[in-house]
Design a protein around this motif. Structure first.
Motif, PDB file in Angstrom:
ATOM      1  N   UNK A  57       0.819  -1.157  -0.077  1.00  0.00           N
ATOM      2  CA  UNK A  57      -0.129  -0.197  -0.063  1.00  0.00           C
ATOM      3  C   UNK A  57       1.011   1.308  -0.049  1.00  0.00           C
ATOM      4  N   UNK A  58       2.180   1.161  -0.100  1.00  0.00           N
ATOM      5  CA  UNK A  58       2.881   2.314  -0.135  1.00  0.00           C
ATOM      6  C   UNK A  58       2.753   3.029  -1.583  1.00  0.00           C
ATOM      7  N   UNK A  65      12.000   4.465  -4.203  1.00  0.00           N
ATOM      8  CA  UNK A  65      13.203   4.678  -3.319  1.00  0.00           C
ATOM      9  C   UNK A  65      13.722   3.382  -2.506  1.00  0.00           C
ATOM     10  N   UNK A  66      12.906   2.520  -2.288  1.00  0.00           N
ATOM     11  CA  UNK A  66      13.255   1.381  -1.548  1.00  0.00           C
ATOM     12  C   UNK A  66      14.213   0.418  -2.431  1.00  0.00           C
ATOM     13  N   UNK A  70      17.885  -0.707  -2.250  1.00  0.00           N
ATOM     14  CA  UNK A  70      18.405  -2.191  -2.524  1.00  0.00           C
ATOM     15  C   UNK A  70      19.381  -2.336  -3.509  1.00  0.00           C
ATOM     16  N   UNK A  71      19.407  -1.523  -4.692  1.00  0.00           N
ATOM     17  CA  UNK A  71      20.277  -1.609  -5.616  1.00  0.00           C
ATOM     18  C   UNK A  71      21.482  -1.317  -5.021  1.00  0.00           C
TER      19      UNK A  71
END
Length: 103
Positions: A57-58, A65-66, A70-71
């Motif tokens: 639900x983000x 951005x997440x 992570x990358x």
């Protein structure tokens, strides 16, 4: 032969066997440790599991951005000399398994 010479022969045989085995195993272990020191550490990154850990639900911007974070973490690991492997998609695994018939 008396019992004394049998005991001495057994002790000498056991100590000779132990010494020889220790010498051979010491060289084998040195060889194994040398090979381990030559191979870089490996990390397997499963993006499906990483993505499933993202909050549901983000907004799209937060998820992007997440993914960027992570990358960036994966790139830092690669820059540190760690091999980062990503598992193949399920369809590719199924093709490999059916073609090789080992799965």
């Amino acid at each position: 032969m008396d019992i004394k010479s049998i005991v001495i022969a057994a002790i000498l045989g056991a100590s000779g066997g132990f010494g020889g085995s220790y010498y051979v195993m010491d060289e084998q272990m040195a060889s194994i440790h040398e090979r381990l020191n030559q191979t870089p550490p490996v990390v397997v990154v499963d993006f499906a599991k990483v993505a499933s850990a993202y909050p549901t639900g983000s907004p799209q911007e937060a998820l992007e951005k997440l993914m960027v974070n992570t990358n960036n973490a994966i790139l830092k690991l690669k820059d540190a000399g760690i091999w980062c492997l990503m598992p193949a998609p399920l369809s590719v695994r199924q093709v490999i398994c059916t073609s090789q018939r080992r799965c």
